[in-house]
Design an enzyme around this catalytic site. Sequence first.
Site, mmCIF file in Angstrom:
data_model
loop_
_atom_site.group_PDB
_atom_site.id
_atom_site.type_symbol
_atom_site.label_atom_id
_atom_site.label_comp_id
_atom_site.label_asym_id
_atom_site.label_seq_id
_atom_site.Cartn_x
_atom_site.Cartn_y
_atom_site.Cartn_z
ATOM 1 N N HIS B 79 62.443 64.674 19.719
ATOM 2 C CA HIS B 79 63.313 63.628 19.155
ATOM 3 C C HIS B 79 64.404 63.245 20.164
ATOM 4 C CE1 HIS B 79 66.217 61.567 16.554
ATOM 5 N NE2 HIS B 79 67.123 62.471 16.898
ATOM 6 N N ASP B 108 65.152 34.970 38.640
ATOM 7 C CA ASP B 108 64.435 36.141 38.138
ATOM 8 C C ASP B 108 65.156 37.369 38.691
ATOM 9 O OD1 ASP B 108 62.252 38.161 37.644
ATOM 10 O OD2 ASP B 108 61.213 36.355 36.999
ATOM 11 N N TRP B 144 66.316 69.205 24.074
ATOM 12 C CA TRP B 144 66.150 68.151 25.093
ATOM 13 C C TRP B 144 66.865 68.536 26.372
ATOM 14 C CZ3 TRP B 144 69.128 64.553 27.826
ATOM 15 C CH2 TRP B 144 70.491 64.551 27.556
ATOM 16 N N SER B 172 60.728 55.645 37.182
ATOM 17 C CA SER B 172 60.863 54.348 36.508
ATOM 18 C C SER B 172 62.330 53.934 36.398
ATOM 19 C CB SER B 172 60.221 54.443 35.123
ATOM 20 O OG SER B 172 60.748 53.485 34.267
ATOM 21 N N SER B 173 63.182 54.874 35.961
ATOM 22 C CA SER B 173 64.603 54.536 35.796
ATOM 23 C C SER B 173 65.247 54.162 37.114
ATOM 24 C CB SER B 173 65.388 55.723 35.228
ATOM 25 O OG SER B 173 64.916 56.055 33.985
ATOM 26 N N HIS B 256 76.052 64.427 32.108
ATOM 27 C CA HIS B 256 77.239 63.711 31.654
ATOM 28 C C HIS B 256 77.267 62.262 32.114
ATOM 29 C CE1 HIS B 256 80.480 63.564 29.036
ATOM 30 N NE2 HIS B 256 80.986 62.693 29.863
ATOM 31 N N GLU B 258 74.760 60.630 32.524
ATOM 32 C CA GLU B 258 73.710 60.064 31.683
ATOM 33 C C GLU B 258 74.261 59.549 30.351
ATOM 34 O OE1 GLU B 258 70.579 59.341 31.878
ATOM 35 O OE2 GLU B 258 70.010 59.163 29.781
ATOM 36 N N TYR B 260 77.088 58.305 29.842
ATOM 37 C CA TYR B 260 77.764 57.027 30.088
ATOM 38 C C TYR B 260 76.765 55.938 30.429
ATOM 39 C CZ TYR B 260 81.938 59.703 29.684
ATOM 40 O OH TYR B 260 82.918 60.517 29.187
ATOM 41 N N SER B 271 81.818 43.455 24.623
ATOM 42 C CA SER B 271 82.764 42.560 25.288
ATOM 43 C C SER B 271 82.253 41.128 25.352
ATOM 44 C CB SER B 271 83.050 43.042 26.711
ATOM 45 O OG SER B 271 83.525 44.362 26.689
ATOM 46 N N HIS B 305 82.323 70.493 30.734
ATOM 47 C CA HIS B 305 82.844 70.593 29.358
ATOM 48 C C HIS B 305 81.719 70.836 28.356
ATOM 49 C CE1 HIS B 305 82.640 65.908 29.088
ATOM 50 N NE2 HIS B 305 81.518 66.437 28.682
ATOM 51 N N HIS B 306 80.468 70.722 28.811
ATOM 52 C CA HIS B 306 79.347 71.096 27.943
ATOM 53 C C HIS B 306 79.123 72.603 27.975
ATOM 54 C CE1 HIS B 306 77.919 66.888 27.465
ATOM 55 N NE2 HIS B 306 78.479 66.738 28.639
ATOM 56 N N THR B 331 88.863 54.608 28.140
ATOM 57 C CA THR B 331 88.160 54.244 26.911
ATOM 58 C C THR B 331 89.126 53.618 25.922
ATOM 59 O OG1 THR B 331 86.831 56.207 27.334
ATOM 60 C CG2 THR B 331 86.490 55.090 25.237
ATOM 61 N N LYS B 334 89.740 50.062 26.647
ATOM 62 C CA LYS B 334 88.670 49.194 26.162
ATOM 63 C C LYS B 334 88.837 48.899 24.677
ATOM 64 C CE LYS B 334 85.067 50.024 29.438
ATOM 65 N NZ LYS B 334 84.808 48.599 29.624
ATOM 66 N N ARG B 453 73.464 74.356 15.170
ATOM 67 C CA ARG B 453 72.444 73.326 15.362
ATOM 68 C C ARG B 453 71.121 73.953 15.777
ATOM 69 N NH1 ARG B 453 74.086 70.757 21.186
ATOM 70 N NH2 ARG B 453 72.238 69.518 20.771
#
Lengths: 291, 529
Positions: B79, B108, B144, B172-173, B256, B258, B260, B271, B305-306, B331, B334, B453
């Site tokens: 998931h 293009d 994951w 790909s990314s 991390h 990722e 963002y 925006s 921080h993870h 943040t 924003k 979890r």
Amino acid sequence: MTQPYDKYYVPAQSIWPIVGAVGLFLIAMGAGFSVQQMGSEQSYGLWVLTCGFVVIITMLFGWFGNVIQESMDGLYSAQMDRSFRQGMSWFIFSEIMFFGAFFGALFYARMIAVPWLGGAGNNEMTGAVLWPEFEAIWPLIQTPGGTTTEAMGWYGLPLLNTVILVISSFTLHFAHVSLEKDKRGPLKLWLAITLVLGFAFLFFQVEEYVHAYQEMGLRLDSGIYGNTFFLLTGFHGLHVTLGAIMLTVMFLRVLKGHFTGKSHFAFMASSWYWHFVDVVWLCLFLFVYVL
Amino acid sequence: MSTISDVHSDHEEHHHAPRGLMRWVLTTNHKDIGSMYLWFSFAMFIVGGAMAMIIRAELFQPGLQLVEPNFFNQMTTVHGLIMVFGAVMPAFTGLANWLVPMMIGAPDMALPRMNNWSFWILPFAFSILLASLFMEGGGPNFGWTFYAPLSTKYSPDSTALFVFAIHIMGISSIMGAINVIVTIMNLRAPGMTYMKLPLFVWTWFITAFLLIAVMPVLAGAVTMVLTDKYFGTSFFDAAGGGDPVLFQHIFWFFGHPEVYIMILPSFGIISAIVPAFSRKPLFGYSSMVYATASIAGLSFVVWAHHMFTTGMPVEAELFFMFCTMLISVPTGVKVFNWVATMWKGSLTFETPMLFAIAFIVLFTIGGFSGLMLAITPVDFQYHDTYFVVAHFHYVLVTGAIFSIMAAAYYWLPKWSGRMYDEGLGRLHFWCSLVSVNVLFFPMHFLGLGGMPRRIPDYALQFADVNAIVSIGGFAFGLSQFIFLYLVIKCIRSGEPAPAKPWEGAEGLEWDNLPSPAPYHSFTTPPEIK
């Protein structure tokens, strides 16, 4: 932005991207199955992997063939050339980050993991309780689990290879300068010397691996020293191989009379790539061998 | 000033798309590829969502009800992988494909063939990942985040396929990101200076940089997992001189930035939408640009921080705590700017605006719980509980996914040339809004109460709240089919849309192109005011 926006080439439909996707699919499946089937009777994984490489190589020939044709037909503008150059620069940046992950692992192991296993910082009990015999030194010739190995010195083959690769960067640069001045003779000569040096590097690298496996007992599974040594030098070796193949293609194209002093993106991209693997080697030589 | 489509093609080919299946397989058109990315992303959203439904069905009541624990683990793992790499990231790439060339006045993308390659890798990569679920020993079951030693010592035999699937997703990314960044740097119409770029383009510019910087690090991480599991290396094994915590450092150095990558394009979308429906220009454009860049810069120095509970030295914990808390400054800029844009505007509340406002409120809730998690001593309590699950689902579902929904509603008239059914859109919004909060808000309390979890069973005192959460989950899942129906209805039989269906919308795609946008956006560069 004052550049001329006179023409923009949107290629028509192309078969090669989907061929490339199928090729990568076969490579990923084949590599996965091959790894799973190591040491077992089955071997269809290797067949799938081989098919994948055949498909990808076919794609490269077809795709680059189209691009070369389009370029020689004069369909590309200065703007397209800039797109290619920028694309290549970002690709090299992504490669730098890839090596960064392995250098990061090396630095973490040297500066943090191994000293902590020896009881540094607030980890005194780790050393005392888990592996009281363990000595935290680098290169880590004896792991906490008891695997022993030997450290690779920096003199001899590694030093020779460093000299070879650094010289090859210069000879390639001379080739590039000759190309820009449209001096085809020196271009061929310098490029040929670069190729000889590149393949010599690969030859000595293989020698070094044989020496490490057969005489030193330094193997991929010899603990974190062997791990970082072989993954870093191994991935670097793969990149040198790729770069050497690229330069070989460039050499053949030069012999066919491709490229002009003004328009030679493929040559420049290969040259950038070669300089990049050279710089990676210098970091490797410093952090894997010397220090 | 002309566009050459192909040496052999006649002039007609610029404006009419080829027909049939091969149009999609062989295309080099940014709009076709964008559409494929968006449909693929929605398909993956449904597949990953179905796995979430299995998870919520199992957790509806305490005790082992429906599935084996190992299968439960596979569901939570896949998931997560599917939603991150298959739903959110391709959706943003699809939006970038559709919108960036139109927004900067380009015909293009810069590298159209590579663009198609990037897309077509994805269906194959996800087939490998999904196929591994049906193999002997099952699919990935280590979360994951595939922490070592779960992914190295205790993982199923299919881990090799997981590793290579991630490798090709990464390829790909990276190619997709290189394409976007080169397009933005090189294909802007004359006069489209950097500080005139729409914010969606700016945020994607920075996102593309992050992708190119960190996807290779993920490739490194999975490679080390592969060699640790199959080739006897000990990067993540203390007995060989490595360290399992090293895995977490490498993974989160990717992970991390990722997160963002999955939110910066949202900022760009919001925006665009908030000013359009407030009928006011965006408040503080340049501060938005600098805030986005600061968030991206900070994202490289907050990864640990993870990992507050892994026993890092206290100096490191403090460093990562303070850096993380710093992120709330840009943040906050924003959120302030969006609110200030709405301030004294003539607001109307069409579906895109509803999703955008919900984004601002609910993403901010996710941001606040993130700030709570950033505080090291408090994180010791929250770590690995449902509080974390609540936090990242608020930023990813009501953040990223809501913004993608907002974007889909906002630009659907431009893409399809037809208006969607506003009533159905609002129904979709309100159903999603209510159910998503029933789904995720109570998880905060479960987490604070200590529910861990990734466990298929839980203590009895969590039973009632889990039942409520599951009902919210099913309702949210079902609500998304309203969206599917709405999109199909819009494409097949929607009212024709004018070039600029939104009164306050600004940008080249509204002012200079008809609806639907022509097959090639700008054959001659537009004039930039």
